[in-house]
Design a protein around this motif. Structure first.
Motif, PDB file in Angstrom:
ATOM      1  N   ASP A  85      53.926  23.805  33.339  1.00 40.10           N
ATOM      2  CA  ASP A  85      54.742  24.977  33.674  1.00 40.10           C
ATOM      3  C   ASP A  85      56.117  24.825  33.019  1.00 40.10           C
ATOM      4  O   ASP A  85      56.349  23.891  32.241  1.00 40.10           O
ATOM      5  CB  ASP A  85      54.831  25.180  35.185  1.00 40.10           C
ATOM      6  CG  ASP A  85      55.559  24.060  35.908  1.00 40.10           C
ATOM      7  OD1 ASP A  85      56.134  23.166  35.249  1.00 40.10           O
ATOM      8  OD2 ASP A  85      55.559  24.087  37.156  1.00 40.10           O
ATOM      9  N   ASP A  86      57.021  25.733  33.327  1.00 39.82           N
ATOM     10  CA  ASP A  86      58.354  25.715  32.717  1.00 39.82           C
ATOM     11  C   ASP A  86      59.143  24.447  33.038  1.00 39.82           C
ATOM     12  O   ASP A  86      59.997  24.031  32.265  1.00 39.82           O
ATOM     13  CB  ASP A  86      59.158  26.941  33.160  1.00 39.82           C
ATOM     14  CG  ASP A  86      58.555  28.225  32.629  1.00 39.82           C
ATOM     15  OD1 ASP A  86      57.855  28.164  31.594  1.00 39.82           O
ATOM     16  OD2 ASP A  86      58.773  29.280  33.256  1.00 39.82           O
ATOM     17  N   ALA A  87      58.845  23.816  34.166  1.00 42.67           N
ATOM     18  CA  ALA A  87      59.536  22.593  34.559  1.00 42.67           C
ATOM     19  C   ALA A  87      58.858  21.342  33.997  1.00 42.67           C
ATOM     20  O   ALA A  87      59.311  20.232  34.227  1.00 42.67           O
ATOM     21  CB  ALA A  87      59.609  22.500  36.080  1.00 42.67           C
ATOM     22  N   GLY A  88      57.767  21.524  33.277  1.00 44.01           N
ATOM     23  CA  GLY A  88      57.060  20.394  32.687  1.00 44.01           C
ATOM     24  C   GLY A  88      56.017  19.767  33.593  1.00 44.01           C
ATOM     25  O   GLY A  88      55.452  18.723  33.273  1.00 44.01           O
ATOM     26  N   VAL A  89      55.733  20.403  34.721  1.00 47.74           N
ATOM     27  CA  VAL A  89      54.755  19.886  35.680  1.00 47.74           C
ATOM     28  C   VAL A  89      53.375  20.446  35.341  1.00 47.74           C
ATOM     29  O   VAL A  89      53.235  21.634  35.051  1.00 47.74           O
ATOM     30  CB  VAL A  89      55.153  20.284  37.121  1.00 47.74           C
ATOM     31  CG1 VAL A  89      54.125  19.790  38.128  1.00 47.74           C
ATOM     32  CG2 VAL A  89      56.535  19.768  37.456  1.00 47.74           C
ATOM     33  N   MET A  90      52.364  19.586  35.374  1.00 47.35           N
ATOM     34  CA  MET A  90      50.992  20.030  35.112  1.00 47.35           C
ATOM     35  C   MET A  90      50.474  20.797  36.327  1.00 47.35           C
ATOM     36  O   MET A  90      50.502  20.291  37.448  1.00 47.35           O
ATOM     37  CB  MET A  90      50.080  18.836  34.831  1.00 47.35           C
ATOM     38  CG  MET A  90      50.443  18.074  33.582  1.00 47.35           C
ATOM     39  SD  MET A  90      50.267  19.040  32.076  1.00 47.35           S
ATOM     40  CE  MET A  90      48.516  19.074  31.892  1.00 47.35           C
ATOM     41  N   ARG A  91      50.041  22.035  36.101  1.00 45.40           N
ATOM     42  CA  ARG A  91      49.512  22.891  37.173  1.00 45.40           C
ATOM     43  C   ARG A  91      48.305  23.662  36.642  1.00 45.40           C
ATOM     44  O   ARG A  91      48.177  23.901  35.455  1.00 45.40           O
ATOM     45  CB  ARG A  91      50.561  23.889  37.633  1.00 45.40           C
ATOM     46  CG  ARG A  91      51.789  23.239  38.219  1.00 45.40           C
ATOM     47  CD  ARG A  91      52.659  24.278  38.905  1.00 45.40           C
ATOM     48  NE  ARG A  91      53.924  23.714  39.292  1.00 45.40           N
ATOM     49  CZ  ARG A  91      54.151  23.064  40.421  1.00 45.40           C
ATOM     50  NH1 ARG A  91      53.177  22.890  41.280  1.00 45.40           N
ATOM     51  NH2 ARG A  91      55.345  22.586  40.691  1.00 45.40           N
ATOM     52  N   TYR A  92      47.466  24.067  37.576  1.00 44.05           N
ATOM     53  CA  TYR A  92      46.344  24.912  37.203  1.00 44.05           C
ATOM     54  C   TYR A  92      46.845  26.320  36.926  1.00 44.05           C
ATOM     55  O   TYR A  92      47.704  26.835  37.626  1.00 44.05           O
ATOM     56  CB  TYR A  92      45.289  24.953  38.315  1.00 44.05           C
ATOM     57  CG  TYR A  92      44.499  23.675  38.400  1.00 44.05           C
ATOM     58  CD1 TYR A  92      43.525  23.388  37.461  1.00 44.05           C
ATOM     59  CD2 TYR A  92      44.732  22.756  39.407  1.00 44.05           C
ATOM     60  CE1 TYR A  92      42.802  22.216  37.523  1.00 44.05           C
ATOM     61  CE2 TYR A  92      44.010  21.580  39.485  1.00 44.05           C
ATOM     62  CZ  TYR A  92      43.047  21.320  38.529  1.00 44.05           C
ATOM     63  OH  TYR A  92      42.335  20.158  38.594  1.00 44.05           O
ATOM     64  N   THR A  93      46.279  26.959  35.911  1.00 46.93           N
ATOM     65  CA  THR A  93      46.619  28.335  35.591  1.00 46.93           C
ATOM     66  C   THR A  93      45.537  29.247  36.164  1.00 46.93           C
ATOM     67  O   THR A  93      44.565  28.772  36.755  1.00 46.93           O
ATOM     68  CB  THR A  93      46.694  28.540  34.062  1.00 46.93           C
ATOM     69  OG1 THR A  93      45.382  28.362  33.511  1.00 46.93           O
ATOM     70  CG2 THR A  93      47.667  27.570  33.415  1.00 46.93           C
TER      71      THR A  93
END
Length: 77
Positions: free
Chosen positions: A34-42
């Motif tokens: 995401d924008d903060a650099g955290v891996m997240r599911y889309t």
């Protein structure tokens, strides 16, 4: 025992929950930063059979044209 047999489909390719393009019966959600650099599911889905990415489950089932999951890059005129 015969009642159990009637509940199991004989032809798994007729399942409604399958990729409309390749017929695979599974997919997984796409993982991205995401924008903060955290891996997240889309919200996007990737078919485990053909590897195509789809915007949602209905598009995966239809198997239509692969829809982009990210905005397209503007081309210079």
């Amino acid at each position: 025992m015969n009642n159990l047999r009637a509940a199991i489909p004989l032809n798994p390719s007729t399942a409604s929950n399958r990729c409309g393009y390749c017929g695979a019966t599974s997919y997984h959600r796409v993982l991205a930063r995401d924008d903060a650099g955290v891996m997240r599911y889309t919200e996007a889905l990737r078919c485990t059979g053909c590897g195509r990415e789809y915007a949602n489950l209905q598009v995966w089932r239809r198997g239509g044209a692969q829809e982009p999951t990210t905005p397209p890059i503007a081309a210079a005129d």
